[in-house]
Design a protein around this motif. Structure first.
Motif, PDB file in Angstrom:
ATOM      1  N   PRO A   1      62.477   2.508  46.432  1.00 41.55           N
ATOM      2  CA  PRO A   1      63.356   2.256  45.291  1.00 41.55           C
ATOM      3  C   PRO A   1      64.396   1.189  45.619  1.00 41.55           C
ATOM      4  CG  PRO A   1      64.022   4.262  46.412  1.00 41.55           C
ATOM      5  CD  PRO A   1      62.757   3.802  47.089  1.00 41.55           C
ATOM      6  N   LYS A   2      64.810   0.456  44.581  1.00 44.92           N
ATOM      7  CA  LYS A   2      65.874  -0.534  44.706  1.00 44.92           C
ATOM      8  C   LYS A   2      67.083  -0.068  43.897  1.00 44.92           C
ATOM      9  CE  LYS A   2      63.166  -3.105  47.145  1.00 44.92           C
ATOM     10  NZ  LYS A   2      62.058  -2.127  47.264  1.00 44.92           N
ATOM     11  N   PHE A   3      68.287  -0.457  44.362  1.00 43.86           N
ATOM     12  CA  PHE A   3      69.506   0.079  43.780  1.00 43.86           C
ATOM     13  C   PHE A   3      70.476  -1.049  43.408  1.00 43.86           C
ATOM     14  CE2 PHE A   3      67.833   2.910  47.055  1.00 43.86           C
ATOM     15  CZ  PHE A   3      67.396   3.929  46.243  1.00 43.86           C
ATOM     16  N   PRO A   4      70.437  -1.521  42.156  1.00 43.15           N
ATOM     17  CA  PRO A   4      71.354  -2.590  41.746  1.00 43.15           C
ATOM     18  C   PRO A   4      72.816  -2.230  41.911  1.00 43.15           C
ATOM     19  CG  PRO A   4      69.616  -2.271  40.126  1.00 43.15           C
ATOM     20  CD  PRO A   4      69.516  -1.136  41.088  1.00 43.15           C
ATOM     21  N   THR A   5      73.144  -0.942  41.909  1.00 43.10           N
ATOM     22  CA  THR A   5      74.541  -0.542  42.054  1.00 43.10           C
ATOM     23  C   THR A   5      75.002  -0.569  43.509  1.00 43.10           C
ATOM     24  OG1 THR A   5      73.910   1.788  42.210  1.00 43.10           O
ATOM     25  CG2 THR A   5      74.435   0.942  40.016  1.00 43.10           C
ATOM     26  N   GLY A   6      74.082  -0.860  44.442  1.00 47.55           N
ATOM     27  CA  GLY A   6      74.455  -0.843  45.846  1.00 47.55           C
ATOM     28  C   GLY A   6      74.667   0.556  46.364  1.00 47.55           C
ATOM     29  N   SER A   7      73.909   1.507  45.845  1.00 48.27           N
ATOM     30  CA  SER A   7      74.071   2.899  46.255  1.00 48.27           C
ATOM     31  C   SER A   7      72.871   3.314  47.090  1.00 48.27           C
ATOM     32  CB  SER A   7      74.236   3.785  45.009  1.00 48.27           C
ATOM     33  OG  SER A   7      73.113   3.644  44.155  1.00 48.27           O
ATOM     34  N   SER A   8      72.351   4.499  46.861  1.00 47.21           N
ATOM     35  CA  SER A   8      71.192   5.005  47.575  1.00 47.21           C
ATOM     36  C   SER A   8      70.531   6.050  46.680  1.00 47.21           C
ATOM     37  CB  SER A   8      71.600   5.616  48.917  1.00 47.21           C
ATOM     38  OG  SER A   8      72.461   6.713  48.736  1.00 47.21           O
ATOM     39  N   PRO A   9      69.364   6.591  47.058  1.00 45.20           N
ATOM     40  CA  PRO A   9      68.655   7.503  46.158  1.00 45.20           C
ATOM     41  C   PRO A   9      69.517   8.676  45.703  1.00 45.20           C
ATOM     42  CG  PRO A   9      67.266   6.916  48.023  1.00 45.20           C
ATOM     43  CD  PRO A   9      68.630   6.380  48.325  1.00 45.20           C
ATOM     44  N   MET A  10      69.484   8.940  44.398  1.00 45.28           N
ATOM     45  CA  MET A  10      70.248  10.044  43.826  1.00 45.28           C
ATOM     46  C   MET A  10      69.412  11.309  43.887  1.00 45.28           C
ATOM     47  SD  MET A  10      73.198   8.822  42.844  1.00 45.28           S
ATOM     48  CE  MET A  10      73.825   9.912  41.582  1.00 45.28           C
ATOM     49  N   VAL A  11      69.482  11.995  45.009  1.00 47.61           N
ATOM     50  CA  VAL A  11      68.742  13.245  45.182  1.00 47.61           C
ATOM     51  C   VAL A  11      69.722  14.411  45.048  1.00 47.61           C
ATOM     52  CG1 VAL A  11      67.018  12.146  46.658  1.00 47.61           C
ATOM     53  CG2 VAL A  11      69.031  13.217  47.702  1.00 47.61           C
ATOM     54  N   PRO A  12      69.217  15.631  44.881  1.00 53.07           N
ATOM     55  CA  PRO A  12      70.125  16.780  44.741  1.00 53.07           C
ATOM     56  C   PRO A  12      71.122  16.877  45.886  1.00 53.07           C
ATOM     57  CG  PRO A  12      67.895  17.410  44.158  1.00 53.07           C
ATOM     58  CD  PRO A  12      67.810  16.007  44.696  1.00 53.07           C
ATOM     59  N   TRP A  13      72.312  17.384  45.563  1.00 47.17           N
ATOM     60  CA  TRP A  13      73.395  17.455  46.540  1.00 47.17           C
ATOM     61  C   TRP A  13      72.950  18.160  47.809  1.00 47.17           C
ATOM     62  CZ3 TRP A  13      76.559  14.056  45.044  1.00 47.17           C
ATOM     63  CH2 TRP A  13      76.952  13.918  43.720  1.00 47.17           C
ATOM     64  N   GLY A  14      73.295  17.562  48.943  1.00 46.93           N
ATOM     65  CA  GLY A  14      73.020  18.176  50.224  1.00 46.93           C
ATOM     66  C   GLY A  14      71.649  17.872  50.787  1.00 46.93           C
ATOM     67  N   GLU A  15      70.764  17.242  50.002  1.00 48.49           N
ATOM     68  CA  GLU A  15      69.428  16.922  50.491  1.00 48.49           C
ATOM     69  C   GLU A  15      69.401  15.533  51.122  1.00 48.49           C
ATOM     70  OE1 GLU A  15      66.081  17.799  48.135  1.00 48.49           O
ATOM     71  OE2 GLU A  15      66.940  19.605  47.248  1.00 48.49           O
ATOM     72  N   ASP A  16      68.479  15.326  52.041  1.00 43.87           N
ATOM     73  CA  ASP A  16      68.377  14.075  52.783  1.00 43.87           C
ATOM     74  C   ASP A  16      67.463  13.108  52.025  1.00 43.87           C
ATOM     75  OD1 ASP A  16      68.000  12.009  54.557  1.00 43.87           O
ATOM     76  OD2 ASP A  16      67.435  13.270  56.255  1.00 43.87           O
ATOM     77  N   PRO A  17      67.983  11.983  51.520  1.00 41.20           N
ATOM     78  CA  PRO A  17      67.139  11.061  50.753  1.00 41.20           C
ATOM     79  C   PRO A  17      66.031  10.425  51.571  1.00 41.20           C
ATOM     80  CG  PRO A  17      69.297  10.085  51.186  1.00 41.20           C
ATOM     81  CD  PRO A  17      69.378  11.517  51.598  1.00 41.20           C
TER      82      PRO A  17
END
Length: 279
Positions: A215-231
């Protein structure tokens, strides 16, 4: 070129610019991906398309969120992608149907927005991925209040994709003992700066709409996975930067779906989740 020939050429390309050890570590991150573009007549990748009707096996329940129907966003025909996917998916996976709660298109039901406010945008309840065996799948009409987008058949150009500069997977890369603290703080940026003529690499993919890959992130963030999980323990399935009829988050945002990597060998797509990048 064939996948293994392309991967070998890619490794040589990177070794000339990074050195043998770092190149080998870097190319380890390469994943097969597919550049999705509107297909010319006769060039579609099987049943792969944006929009249209879901391709489900008879008797498959339509996915819901609190009793409200999700909308079919896209279909991927993994049989048409199989030569490059290798062992990423189990044999016979067939068609993947991607659903999400439509809150932004002109045809969305007004009640969908109020429902979406109860959840985070990456909550598993808001999206589904449903597999269907190709020989058994049929076009399925949606229930009332589910959006149906005009179908756009996809061509799929294969290649190898690499993580976004901001992806946390970069922390697993060994840059060697000679790099400075800035390089260690931003390993993705450091490696990309060493790779001159990166756009001309073997197996290059340059697209905003991607099947598999990273995945690519135009916002400069990282994968939005459930809280506490390792992307880093998720594998990317589909990225859509936006279509004329449908945009995640209104006028901005890119939509993704991902799945825990340990669910792939058995094809357990019930564990796939939406992982959008919004602004």
């Amino acid at each position: 070129m064939e996948p293994e020939t392309t991967r070998s050429a890619l490794r040589d390309f990177c070794a000339e610019r990074l050195g043998t050890d770092l190149a080998a570590d870097f190319v380890r991150l390469a994943r097969p991906g597919f550049e999705l573009t509107e297909a010319d007549p006769g060039e579609a990748a099987g049943h792969s398309r944006f929009g249209g009707r879901a391709m489900l096996e008879p008797g498959t329940p339509w996915p819901m969120c609190d009793g409200f129907p999700l909308s079919l966003i896209a279909v991927l025909d993994t049989g048409a992608l199989a030569p490059w996917l290798g062992d990423v998916l189990p044999a016979g996976t067939g068609l993947l149907n991607f659903f999400y709660l439509d809150t932004d298109s002109q045809q969305c039901d007004p009640a969908s927005y109020e429902l979406a406010m109860k959840y985070h945008s990456f909550d598993a309840q808001l999206g589904r991925v449903i597999a269907a065996r190709s020989a058994h799948a049929v076009e399925t009409d949606p229930p009332a209040r589910s959006s149906v987008f005009d179908p756009v058949d996809w061509a799929a150009k294969p290649g190898f994709d690499f993580p976004d500069t901001w992806d946390p997977i970069w922390r697993t890369l060994d840059l060697g003992p000679k790099v400075d603290d800035l390089a260690r703080a931003m390993p993705g940026q450091y490696v990309k700066e060493q790779l001159t003529d990166w756009s001309s690499r073997p197996g290059a993919l340059v697209t905003d709409d991607m099947a598999f890959g990273w995945p690519k992130f135009p916002t400069g963030s990282s994968p939005m996975v459930p809280w506490g999980e390792d992307p880093t323990l998720y594998h990317h399935l589909l990225q859509l930067s936006g279509q004329d009829e449908w945009y995640i988050g209104g006028e901005g945002g890119w939509m993704h779906w991902s799945i825990p990597t340990d669910a792939l060998p058995t094809g357990d797509f019930s564990r796939a989740i939406p992982t959008p990048d919004m602004w």
